[in-house]
Design a protein around this motif. Sequence first.
Motif, PDB file in Angstrom:
ATOM      1  N   GLY A  55       0.802  -1.207   0.000  1.00 36.43           N
ATOM      2  CA  GLY A  55       0.000   0.000   0.000  1.00 36.43           C
ATOM      3  C   GLY A  55       0.839   1.263   0.000  1.00 36.43           C
ATOM      4  N   ALA A  56       1.968   1.241   0.694  1.00 36.05           N
ATOM      5  CA  ALA A  56       2.835   2.411   0.768  1.00 36.05           C
ATOM      6  C   ALA A  56       4.261   1.955   1.026  1.00 36.05           C
ATOM      7  CB  ALA A  56       2.385   3.341   1.890  1.00 36.05           C
ATOM      8  N   CYS A  57       5.206   2.757   0.545  1.00 37.90           N
ATOM      9  CA  CYS A  57       6.616   2.471   0.790  1.00 37.90           C
ATOM     10  C   CYS A  57       7.306   3.765   1.201  1.00 37.90           C
ATOM     11  CB  CYS A  57       7.300   1.888  -0.439  1.00 37.90           C
ATOM     12  SG  CYS A  57       9.049   1.552  -0.140  1.00 37.90           S
ATOM     13  N   LYS A  58       7.917   3.746   2.381  1.00 37.87           N
ATOM     14  CA  LYS A  58       8.606   4.922   2.910  1.00 37.87           C
ATOM     15  C   LYS A  58      10.089   4.942   2.545  1.00 37.87           C
ATOM     16  CE  LYS A  58       6.730   3.950   7.014  1.00 37.87           C
ATOM     17  NZ  LYS A  58       6.548   4.053   8.469  1.00 37.87           N
ATOM     18  N   MET A  59      10.544   3.969   1.751  1.00 33.55           N
ATOM     19  CA  MET A  59      11.960   3.882   1.373  1.00 33.55           C
ATOM     20  C   MET A  59      12.200   4.704   0.107  1.00 33.55           C
ATOM     21  SD  MET A  59      13.034   2.188   3.872  1.00 33.55           S
ATOM     22  CE  MET A  59      14.738   2.012   3.367  1.00 33.55           C
ATOM     23  N   THR A  60      12.325   6.012   0.255  1.00 30.48           N
ATOM     24  CA  THR A  60      12.439   6.916  -0.891  1.00 30.48           C
ATOM     25  C   THR A  60      13.700   6.693  -1.713  1.00 30.48           C
ATOM     26  OG1 THR A  60      13.418   8.621   0.512  1.00 30.48           O
ATOM     27  CG2 THR A  60      11.011   8.697   0.181  1.00 30.48           C
ATOM     28  N   ASP A  61      14.704   6.011  -1.149  1.00 31.07           N
ATOM     29  CA  ASP A  61      15.930   5.745  -1.903  1.00 31.07           C
ATOM     30  C   ASP A  61      15.865   4.455  -2.711  1.00 31.07           C
ATOM     31  OD1 ASP A  61      16.051   4.020   0.303  1.00 31.07           O
ATOM     32  OD2 ASP A  61      18.232   4.117   0.392  1.00 31.07           O
ATOM     33  N   CYS A  62      14.737   3.748  -2.678  1.00 38.73           N
ATOM     34  CA  CYS A  62      14.596   2.495  -3.431  1.00 38.73           C
ATOM     35  C   CYS A  62      14.311   2.802  -4.898  1.00 38.73           C
ATOM     36  CB  CYS A  62      13.464   1.647  -2.854  1.00 38.73           C
ATOM     37  SG  CYS A  62      13.261   0.053  -3.709  1.00 38.73           S
ATOM     38  N   ARG A  63      14.943   2.047  -5.775  1.00 32.60           N
ATOM     39  CA  ARG A  63      14.752   2.258  -7.214  1.00 32.60           C
ATOM     40  C   ARG A  63      13.315   1.979  -7.661  1.00 32.60           C
ATOM     41  NH1 ARG A  63      18.771   0.291 -10.103  1.00 32.60           N
ATOM     42  NH2 ARG A  63      20.042  -0.180  -8.308  1.00 32.60           N
ATOM     43  N   HIS A  64      12.538   1.259  -6.859  1.00 35.57           N
ATOM     44  CA  HIS A  64      11.149   0.937  -7.211  1.00 35.57           C
ATOM     45  C   HIS A  64      10.149   1.961  -6.664  1.00 35.57           C
ATOM     46  CE1 HIS A  64      12.586  -2.906  -8.624  1.00 35.57           C
ATOM     47  NE2 HIS A  64      13.113  -3.150  -7.441  1.00 35.57           N
ATOM     48  N   ASN A  65      10.633   2.922  -5.881  1.00 33.31           N
ATOM     49  CA  ASN A  65       9.754   3.875  -5.221  1.00 33.31           C
ATOM     50  C   ASN A  65       9.547   5.120  -6.077  1.00 33.31           C
ATOM     51  OD1 ASN A  65       8.730   5.959  -3.493  1.00 33.31           O
ATOM     52  ND2 ASN A  65       9.397   4.770  -1.736  1.00 33.31           N
ATOM     53  N   SER A  66       8.290   5.472  -6.264  1.00 35.33           N
ATOM     54  CA  SER A  66       7.942   6.706  -6.953  1.00 35.33           C
ATOM     55  C   SER A  66       6.850   7.390  -6.142  1.00 35.33           C
ATOM     56  CB  SER A  66       7.446   6.413  -8.368  1.00 35.33           C
ATOM     57  OG  SER A  66       7.015   7.602  -9.000  1.00 35.33           O
ATOM     58  N   ARG A  67       7.194   8.504  -5.516  1.00 36.00           N
ATOM     59  CA  ARG A  67       6.233   9.275  -4.731  1.00 36.00           C
ATOM     60  C   ARG A  67       5.589   8.437  -3.628  1.00 36.00           C
ATOM     61  NH1 ARG A  67       2.708  12.711  -8.703  1.00 36.00           N
ATOM     62  NH2 ARG A  67       2.121  13.544  -6.687  1.00 36.00           N
ATOM     63  N   LEU A  68       6.396   7.618  -2.951  1.00 37.51           N
ATOM     64  CA  LEU A  68       6.001   6.775  -1.824  1.00 37.51           C
ATOM     65  C   LEU A  68       5.124   5.591  -2.225  1.00 37.51           C
ATOM     66  CD1 LEU A  68       5.367   9.538   0.862  1.00 37.51           C
ATOM     67  CD2 LEU A  68       7.475   8.252   0.417  1.00 37.51           C
ATOM     68  N   GLU A  69       5.115   5.282  -3.513  1.00 35.22           N
ATOM     69  CA  GLU A  69       4.383   4.126  -4.035  1.00 35.22           C
ATOM     70  C   GLU A  69       5.371   3.164  -4.676  1.00 35.22           C
ATOM     71  OE1 GLU A  69       1.146   3.712  -3.575  1.00 35.22           O
ATOM     72  OE2 GLU A  69       0.813   5.705  -2.742  1.00 35.22           O
ATOM     73  N   CYS A  70       5.229   1.886  -4.383  1.00 36.32           N
ATOM     74  CA  CYS A  70       6.102   0.872  -4.962  1.00 36.32           C
ATOM     75  C   CYS A  70       5.691   0.614  -6.407  1.00 36.32           C
ATOM     76  CB  CYS A  70       6.014  -0.420  -4.155  1.00 36.32           C
ATOM     77  SG  CYS A  70       7.088  -1.735  -4.782  1.00 36.32           S
ATOM     78  N   GLN A  71       6.673   0.627  -7.301  1.00 38.46           N
ATOM     79  CA  GLN A  71       6.423   0.396  -8.717  1.00 38.46           C
ATOM     80  C   GLN A  71       6.961  -0.961  -9.191  1.00 38.46           C
ATOM     81  OE1 GLN A  71       4.545   2.745 -10.409  1.00 38.46           O
ATOM     82  NE2 GLN A  71       4.428   3.610  -8.365  1.00 38.46           N
ATOM     83  N   ALA A  72       7.458  -1.799  -8.266  1.00 36.80           N
ATOM     84  CA  ALA A  72       7.945  -3.125  -8.641  1.00 36.80           C
ATOM     85  C   ALA A  72       6.777  -3.970  -9.138  1.00 36.80           C
ATOM     86  CB  ALA A  72       8.612  -3.810  -7.447  1.00 36.80           C
ATOM     87  N   ALA A  73       7.081  -4.941  -9.980  1.00 41.60           N
ATOM     88  CA  ALA A  73       6.028  -5.839 -10.478  1.00 41.60           C
ATOM     89  C   ALA A  73       5.423  -6.653  -9.341  1.00 41.60           C
ATOM     90  CB  ALA A  73       6.595  -6.754 -11.554  1.00 41.60           C
ATOM     91  N   GLY A  74       6.194  -6.928  -8.328  1.00 41.26           N
ATOM     92  CA  GLY A  74       5.788  -7.671  -7.142  1.00 41.26           C
ATOM     93  C   GLY A  74       6.964  -7.681  -6.190  1.00 41.26           C
ATOM     94  N   ILE A  75       6.720  -8.003  -4.925  1.00 40.97           N
ATOM     95  CA  ILE A  75       7.814  -8.029  -3.956  1.00 40.97           C
ATOM     96  C   ILE A  75       7.862  -9.359  -3.235  1.00 40.97           C
ATOM     97  CG2 ILE A  75       7.615  -5.518  -3.619  1.00 40.97           C
ATOM     98  CD1 ILE A  75       6.722  -6.264  -0.668  1.00 40.97           C
ATOM     99  N   VAL A  76       9.000  -9.583  -2.574  1.00 38.78           N
ATOM    100  CA  VAL A  76       9.198 -10.747  -1.714  1.00 38.78           C
ATOM    101  C   VAL A  76       9.545 -10.225  -0.323  1.00 38.78           C
ATOM    102  CG1 VAL A  76      10.649 -12.763  -1.281  1.00 38.78           C
ATOM    103  CG2 VAL A  76       9.964 -12.206  -3.612  1.00 38.78           C
ATOM    104  N   VAL A  77       8.918 -10.790   0.684  1.00 39.42           N
ATOM    105  CA  VAL A  77       9.198 -10.439   2.069  1.00 39.42           C
ATOM    106  C   VAL A  77       9.849 -11.651   2.722  1.00 39.42           C
ATOM    107  CG1 VAL A  77       8.180  -9.785   4.295  1.00 39.42           C
ATOM    108  CG2 VAL A  77       7.279  -8.812   2.169  1.00 39.42           C
ATOM    109  N   GLY A  78      10.894 -11.400   3.505  1.00 39.88           N
ATOM    110  CA  GLY A  78      11.593 -12.488   4.171  1.00 39.88           C
ATOM    111  C   GLY A  78      12.116 -12.051   5.515  1.00 39.88           C
ATOM    112  N   PRO A  79      12.663 -13.002   6.274  1.00 37.90           N
ATOM    113  CA  PRO A  79      13.204 -12.676   7.593  1.00 37.90           C
ATOM    114  C   PRO A  79      14.300 -11.619   7.490  1.00 37.90           C
ATOM    115  CG  PRO A  79      13.134 -15.049   7.262  1.00 37.90           C
ATOM    116  CD  PRO A  79      12.826 -14.413   5.940  1.00 37.90           C
ATOM    117  N   GLY A  80      14.316 -10.725   8.458  1.00 36.38           N
ATOM    118  CA  GLY A  80      15.329  -9.678   8.486  1.00 36.38           C
ATOM    119  C   GLY A  80      15.496  -9.139   9.878  1.00 36.38           C
ATOM    120  N   GLN A  81      16.280  -8.102  10.000  1.00 37.78           N
ATOM    121  CA  GLN A  81      16.584  -7.562  11.317  1.00 37.78           C
ATOM    122  C   GLN A  81      15.377  -6.930  11.994  1.00 37.78           C
ATOM    123  OE1 GLN A  81      19.695  -4.874   9.917  1.00 37.78           O
ATOM    124  NE2 GLN A  81      18.515  -3.164  10.680  1.00 37.78           N
ATOM    125  N   GLY A  82      14.379  -6.529  11.224  1.00 41.56           N
ATOM    126  CA  GLY A  82      13.175  -5.952  11.811  1.00 41.56           C
ATOM    127  C   GLY A  82      12.069  -6.974  11.991  1.00 41.56           C
ATOM    128  N   GLY A  83      12.350  -8.244  11.798  1.00 41.41           N
ATOM    129  CA  GLY A  83      11.335  -9.283  11.867  1.00 41.41           C
ATOM    130  C   GLY A  83      10.942  -9.735  10.478  1.00 41.41           C
TER     131      GLY A  83
END
Length: 92
Positions: A55-83
């Motif tokens: 719904g929203a992406c706050k990672m403005t430095d991501c190449r898939h981010n345009s105006r706080l919206e993700c433009q990737a075709a799809g994403i993958v979520v996995g284990p990381g330091q934040g859970g």
Amino acid sequence: MPFINECAVESCSYNVGAACHALAITVGDPPHAQCDTFFVTSFKGGDPAAAGQVGACKMTDCRHNSRLECQAAGIVVGPGQGGADCLTYSPR
């Protein structure tokens, strides 16, 4: 909104069978591309008939981010330091 193609964080309350069932997640709290919607409870939530989306992406430095919206075709979520992290995150 891009779909969450896979979620490998089984402990998340929205994860059922490696699929996210939150209607929409938020990614990031810079400088970390974590799934802000991740949390753990004793039961599973979300809409079992729905596939999760970004719904929203706050990672403005991501190449898939345009105006706080993700433009990737799809994403993958996995284990990381934040859970749970957006593994599709790619800094410019």
